[in-house]
Every structure is written in C-alpha cells, then in structure tokens.
Design a protein around this motif. Sequence first.
Motif, PDB file in Angstrom:
ATOM      1  N   TYR A  85      11.643 -47.445  54.210  1.00  0.00           N
ATOM      2  CA  TYR A  85      10.634 -46.662  54.882  1.00  0.00           C
ATOM      3  C   TYR A  85      10.244 -46.974  56.350  1.00  0.00           C
ATOM      4  O   TYR A  85       9.696 -46.103  57.112  1.00  0.00           O
ATOM      5  CB  TYR A  85       9.360 -47.118  54.048  1.00  0.00           C
ATOM      6  N   TYR A  86      10.619 -48.226  56.892  1.00  0.00           N
ATOM      7  CA  TYR A  86      10.413 -48.525  58.284  1.00  0.00           C
ATOM      8  C   TYR A  86      10.987 -47.448  59.124  1.00  0.00           C
ATOM      9  O   TYR A  86      10.675 -47.516  60.506  1.00  0.00           O
ATOM     10  CB  TYR A  86      10.624 -49.983  58.965  1.00  0.00           C
ATOM     11  N   VAL A  87      12.252 -46.830  58.953  1.00  0.00           N
ATOM     12  CA  VAL A  87      12.790 -46.098  59.810  1.00  0.00           C
ATOM     13  C   VAL A  87      12.637 -44.376  59.628  1.00  0.00           C
ATOM     14  O   VAL A  87      13.230 -43.704  60.205  1.00  0.00           O
ATOM     15  CB  VAL A  87      14.349 -46.244  59.674  1.00  0.00           C
ATOM     16  N   ILE A  89      21.966 -42.633  54.814  1.00  0.00           N
ATOM     17  CA  ILE A  89      21.398 -43.706  55.263  1.00  0.00           C
ATOM     18  C   ILE A  89      21.075 -44.789  54.750  1.00  0.00           C
ATOM     19  O   ILE A  89      20.247 -44.511  53.614  1.00  0.00           O
ATOM     20  CB  ILE A  89      20.358 -43.223  56.652  1.00  0.00           C
ATOM     21  N   GLY A  90      21.674 -45.875  54.522  1.00  0.00           N
ATOM     22  CA  GLY A  90      21.264 -47.048  53.727  1.00  0.00           C
ATOM     23  C   GLY A  90      21.968 -46.808  52.066  1.00  0.00           C
ATOM     24  O   GLY A  90      20.900 -46.636  51.472  1.00  0.00           O
ATOM     25  N   PRO A  91      23.109 -46.868  52.212  1.00  0.00           N
ATOM     26  CA  PRO A  91      23.474 -46.828  50.568  1.00  0.00           C
ATOM     27  C   PRO A  91      23.375 -47.886  49.610  1.00  0.00           C
ATOM     28  O   PRO A  91      23.450 -47.743  48.524  1.00  0.00           O
ATOM     29  CB  PRO A  91      25.264 -46.592  50.646  1.00  0.00           C
ATOM     30  N   VAL A 151      26.136 -45.003  55.872  1.00  0.00           N
ATOM     31  CA  VAL A 151      25.588 -46.167  57.062  1.00  0.00           C
ATOM     32  C   VAL A 151      24.810 -46.985  56.645  1.00  0.00           C
ATOM     33  O   VAL A 151      23.770 -46.854  56.226  1.00  0.00           O
ATOM     34  CB  VAL A 151      25.061 -45.176  58.217  1.00  0.00           C
ATOM     35  N   GLU A 152      25.343 -48.159  56.561  1.00  0.00           N
ATOM     36  CA  GLU A 152      24.600 -49.554  55.938  1.00  0.00           C
ATOM     37  C   GLU A 152      24.522 -50.355  57.195  1.00  0.00           C
ATOM     38  O   GLU A 152      25.799 -50.887  57.771  1.00  0.00           O
ATOM     39  CB  GLU A 152      25.307 -49.845  54.724  1.00  0.00           C
ATOM     40  N   ILE A 153      23.468 -51.101  57.350  1.00  0.00           N
ATOM     41  CA  ILE A 153      23.203 -52.035  58.281  1.00  0.00           C
ATOM     42  C   ILE A 153      23.339 -53.538  58.089  1.00  0.00           C
ATOM     43  O   ILE A 153      23.688 -54.371  58.679  1.00  0.00           O
ATOM     44  CB  ILE A 153      21.628 -51.810  58.837  1.00  0.00           C
ATOM     45  N   GLY A 167      13.833 -53.039  53.970  1.00  0.00           N
ATOM     46  CA  GLY A 167      13.209 -52.023  53.053  1.00  0.00           C
ATOM     47  C   GLY A 167      14.080 -51.857  51.945  1.00  0.00           C
ATOM     48  O   GLY A 167      14.374 -50.619  51.357  1.00  0.00           O
ATOM     49  N   GLN A 168      14.706 -52.891  51.393  1.00  0.00           N
ATOM     50  CA  GLN A 168      15.532 -52.952  50.209  1.00  0.00           C
ATOM     51  C   GLN A 168      15.049 -52.873  48.887  1.00  0.00           C
ATOM     52  O   GLN A 168      14.389 -53.761  48.519  1.00  0.00           O
ATOM     53  CB  GLN A 168      16.656 -53.952  50.402  1.00  0.00           C
ATOM     54  N   ASN A 169      14.811 -51.211  48.544  1.00  0.00           N
ATOM     55  CA  ASN A 169      14.055 -51.122  47.225  1.00  0.00           C
ATOM     56  C   ASN A 169      14.995 -50.179  46.613  1.00  0.00           C
ATOM     57  O   ASN A 169      15.300 -49.146  46.823  1.00  0.00           O
ATOM     58  CB  ASN A 169      12.641 -50.658  47.142  1.00  0.00           C
ATOM     59  N   PHE A 170      16.044 -50.709  45.604  1.00  0.00           N
ATOM     60  CA  PHE A 170      17.078 -49.966  45.178  1.00  0.00           C
ATOM     61  C   PHE A 170      16.344 -48.932  43.658  1.00  0.00           C
ATOM     62  O   PHE A 170      15.868 -49.437  42.980  1.00  0.00           O
ATOM     63  CB  PHE A 170      18.253 -50.901  44.566  1.00  0.00           C
ATOM     64  N   LEU A 171      16.926 -47.825  43.736  1.00  0.00           N
ATOM     65  CA  LEU A 171      16.661 -46.990  43.011  1.00  0.00           C
ATOM     66  C   LEU A 171      17.309 -47.236  41.702  1.00  0.00           C
ATOM     67  O   LEU A 171      18.621 -47.415  41.378  1.00  0.00           O
ATOM     68  CB  LEU A 171      16.993 -45.272  43.306  1.00  0.00           C
ATOM     69  N   ILE A 172      16.538 -47.280  40.399  1.00  0.00           N
ATOM     70  CA  ILE A 172      17.199 -47.504  39.219  1.00  0.00           C
ATOM     71  C   ILE A 172      16.632 -46.594  38.012  1.00  0.00           C
ATOM     72  O   ILE A 172      16.819 -46.750  36.956  1.00  0.00           O
ATOM     73  CB  ILE A 172      16.784 -48.929  38.643  1.00  0.00           C
ATOM     74  N   ASN A 208      26.667 -50.181  60.412  1.00  0.00           N
ATOM     75  CA  ASN A 208      25.603 -50.132  61.556  1.00  0.00           C
ATOM     76  C   ASN A 208      24.497 -49.758  61.262  1.00  0.00           C
ATOM     77  O   ASN A 208      24.206 -49.415  60.174  1.00  0.00           O
ATOM     78  CB  ASN A 208      26.490 -48.851  62.609  1.00  0.00           C
ATOM     79  N   ASP A 209      23.534 -49.862  62.384  1.00  0.00           N
ATOM     80  CA  ASP A 209      22.287 -49.635  62.504  1.00  0.00           C
ATOM     81  C   ASP A 209      22.057 -47.943  62.595  1.00  0.00           C
ATOM     82  O   ASP A 209      22.654 -47.361  63.589  1.00  0.00           O
ATOM     83  CB  ASP A 209      21.382 -50.275  63.711  1.00  0.00           C
ATOM     84  N   ALA A 210      21.457 -47.131  61.462  1.00  0.00           N
ATOM     85  CA  ALA A 210      21.628 -45.682  61.657  1.00  0.00           C
ATOM     86  C   ALA A 210      20.933 -45.171  62.922  1.00  0.00           C
ATOM     87  O   ALA A 210      21.232 -44.303  63.363  1.00  0.00           O
ATOM     88  CB  ALA A 210      20.869 -45.187  60.339  1.00  0.00           C
ATOM     89  N   LEU A 211      20.238 -46.183  63.452  1.00  0.00           N
ATOM     90  CA  LEU A 211      19.352 -45.684  64.727  1.00  0.00           C
ATOM     91  C   LEU A 211      20.371 -45.645  66.094  1.00  0.00           C
ATOM     92  O   LEU A 211      19.812 -45.158  66.854  1.00  0.00           O
ATOM     93  CB  LEU A 211      18.161 -46.494  64.865  1.00  0.00           C
TER      94      LEU A 211
HETATM   95  N1  SAM Z   1      20.472 -45.985  48.560  1.00  0.00           N
HETATM   96  C1  SAM Z   1      20.195 -47.244  47.809  1.00  0.00           C
HETATM   97  C2  SAM Z   1      19.349 -46.774  46.747  1.00  0.00           C
HETATM   98  O1  SAM Z   1      18.896 -45.572  46.520  1.00  0.00           O
HETATM   99  O2  SAM Z   1      19.267 -47.644  45.645  1.00  0.00           O
HETATM  100  C3  SAM Z   1      19.416 -48.242  48.703  1.00  0.00           C
HETATM  101  C4  SAM Z   1      18.201 -47.845  49.184  1.00  0.00           C
HETATM  102  S1  SAM Z   1      17.046 -49.071  50.240  1.00  0.00           S
HETATM  103  C5  SAM Z   1      15.467 -48.338  50.291  1.00  0.00           C
HETATM  104  C6  SAM Z   1      17.481 -48.619  51.674  1.00  0.00           C
HETATM  105  C7  SAM Z   1      19.032 -49.192  52.308  1.00  0.00           C
HETATM  106  O3  SAM Z   1      18.980 -48.935  53.755  1.00  0.00           O
HETATM  107  C8  SAM Z   1      19.340 -50.554  52.029  1.00  0.00           C
HETATM  108  O4  SAM Z   1      20.375 -50.618  51.663  1.00  0.00           O
HETATM  109  C9  SAM Z   1      18.948 -51.272  53.618  1.00  0.00           C
HETATM  110  O5  SAM Z   1      19.817 -52.382  53.777  1.00  0.00           O
HETATM  111  C10 SAM Z   1      19.485 -50.024  54.464  1.00  0.00           C
HETATM  112  N2  SAM Z   1      18.908 -49.922  55.693  1.00  0.00           N
HETATM  113  C11 SAM Z   1      17.750 -50.559  56.398  1.00  0.00           C
HETATM  114  N3  SAM Z   1      17.696 -50.453  57.696  1.00  0.00           N
HETATM  115  C12 SAM Z   1      18.709 -49.538  58.149  1.00  0.00           C
HETATM  116  C13 SAM Z   1      19.127 -48.806  59.194  1.00  0.00           C
HETATM  117  N4  SAM Z   1      18.590 -49.085  60.397  1.00  0.00           N
HETATM  118  N5  SAM Z   1      20.432 -48.475  59.190  1.00  0.00           N
HETATM  119  C14 SAM Z   1      21.151 -48.223  58.264  1.00  0.00           C
HETATM  120  N6  SAM Z   1      20.765 -48.858  56.829  1.00  0.00           N
HETATM  121  C15 SAM Z   1      19.901 -49.344  56.793  1.00  0.00           C
END
Ligand code: SAM
Length: 282
Positions: free
Chosen positions: A124-126, A51-53, A72-74, A23-28, A97-100
Amino acid sequence: MSLASKTKDIVKHFEFKFSKSLGQNFLIDQNILNKIVDSAELDENSTAIEIGPGIGVLTQEMARRCKKVIAVEIDDTLIPILNETLANFENIKIIHNDALKVDFKKLIEEEELENIKLVANLPYYVTTPILTKVLMDKLPLKSIIVMIQKEVADRIVAKPGTKEYGSLSILVQYYCDVHKVCKVSRNCFVPPPKVESSVIKMDLRPPKYHVVDEDLFFNVVRQAFNMRRKTLFNALKPIGLKEDELHNVFIEADIDEARRGETLSIEEFAKLSNIIYTKLKK
Ligand code: SAM
C-alpha cells in the motif's frame, strides 16, 4: 489444498518473516485471486507485469493464462522462494528490484512485450507513486488491475463535489476509465492488514479532453487541491500570472473564481489550464 494452507506451508517451510514496512500481506482467498485474474482478461497474446509477487500465487495463475509474466520483487528473502515456487514456469521472469526504480519503458522494449496488463496486490505504501509513475511515463499498458487500500480506491473513482475527489482522481481519470471490481475483507490476507481493500480496474485510453500542456494542467490541479478550503482564485495565485490576468482567466473560462477546486470537472480543469497556458506564453 486451500490457498491459505498452501501459503502458510510455504511461509513455514522457508521460515519467511513478514515485513510490515514492505507492505507484505499475502492474499489467501482463491475467490478474490480468481476475480483479479479474470478481470485482467489475460490470453495467450497478452503479457502481465506484476509488482510484488510475494511467494508467487498470483504470478502462477497469470502465467497459466498468458504469454509472459514479468514479476518485480524488492525483498531479497523472497527471491529464493520464488525461484522454487515458480520453477516449473518458463514464461515467468523475476526481476529483483524496487519497482519504483525499474525503467519499465526500457524493459517493455527489451522484452518486446505487447498487450500488457499491470496486475498487482500492491504494497500500500507505493500505490500513489506507482500509479503516478506508470501513468505519467505513458507506459503502453492496456489496463491496470490492482488491489489497494479501500480509501485510496474510493479516491481514484471519486466524482467532483465529493470529499474523496482530489489530484489522484484526476490523474487516473484523465488517462483511464475506472471501475471497482470488488471489496476485499482484511481476513483474505495473511497477516491481515489494518484496513479494508478493494480491487480496482483502470482501462487506459487517450485523454478525453484537449490539454495543451499536461505538466501545467497537473500543476493547476495540484495547486487547486493544495488548500482545499481556498477559492480557486486564491489557490491559483502562485501559478505565475498577475491578479488582473488571473481574473480574466476565469472570465474567459466562464468558471466562477470563488468556486473550490474540488467542484471542478476534468474538462473544466483542462479549459482553465489551456487559458492559463496562453496567458503565461504572452
Ligand atoms: N502478490 C503477493 C500476494 O498477492 O499475496 C504479495 C503481495 S504483498 C501485498 C506486496 C509485495 O510487494 C510483497 O511481496 C513485497 O515484498 C513487495 N514489495 C514491496 N515494496 C516493493 C517495491 N518497492 N518494489 C517491488 N516489490 C515490492
């Protein structure tokens, strides 16, 4: 330099490859980023769990405003990037780690976190598993501010009698006051996702209605929405009562058994599950 150019530079410099499955869509969009951080109302006494930096843009902005950020970044490939982009901040801790799978209760105790806000541009999947985990585990959070798929945000804030209203609306609204912060266009991300997004804020508070057994309450809610077309009477047959007892539940609750689950308020579900509880205990 704009956030879009900065992000593109970092992605290019580290030869980072976006993963769709994570779900990697970075905010710009700086404006949206500010709205997220502003609505978190961070100050020197508060802490943020992210979660997911990603590459750390939201993380940095929060670290400037609050006492500590736990991120927390997976993704293995993002850790060396974060170590560099966040190197100047002493108040950020990265957890790979996996946030879940993270035991947030233990983490909060160990780090002695207080006044905690969960803030994330969620993969979005989590979304549903994360919200379920943090709410059902009763983490001591003040609020949750997340960017999520617009349709899911619509379900979270939905009122009874609408097609969006379901188990997720009830789970969140049972524990929180909810409101939408803003809609976010696909163009605010790199790469752009397929769907529109919304930022939503959930303020945690004690439940408004007395529920004797929360597991049973949520079980009743799930059953009622499992087959949305069924009457409540038919939907609740698997709950474990004899049919005549189940008829009596509705009479006692003063709720028409021919209604559909999607028309019931949280208060009515609470009433129903409390009466079911007393009958199951007999
Ligand atoms: N925070 C950043 C931003 O706003 O641009 C990235 C957001 S991106 C939508 C989602 C982030 O969550 C990615 O960095 C992805 O690798 C990470 N991610 C995906 N699944 C994850 C999980 N189960 N636990 C932790 N991080 C997760």
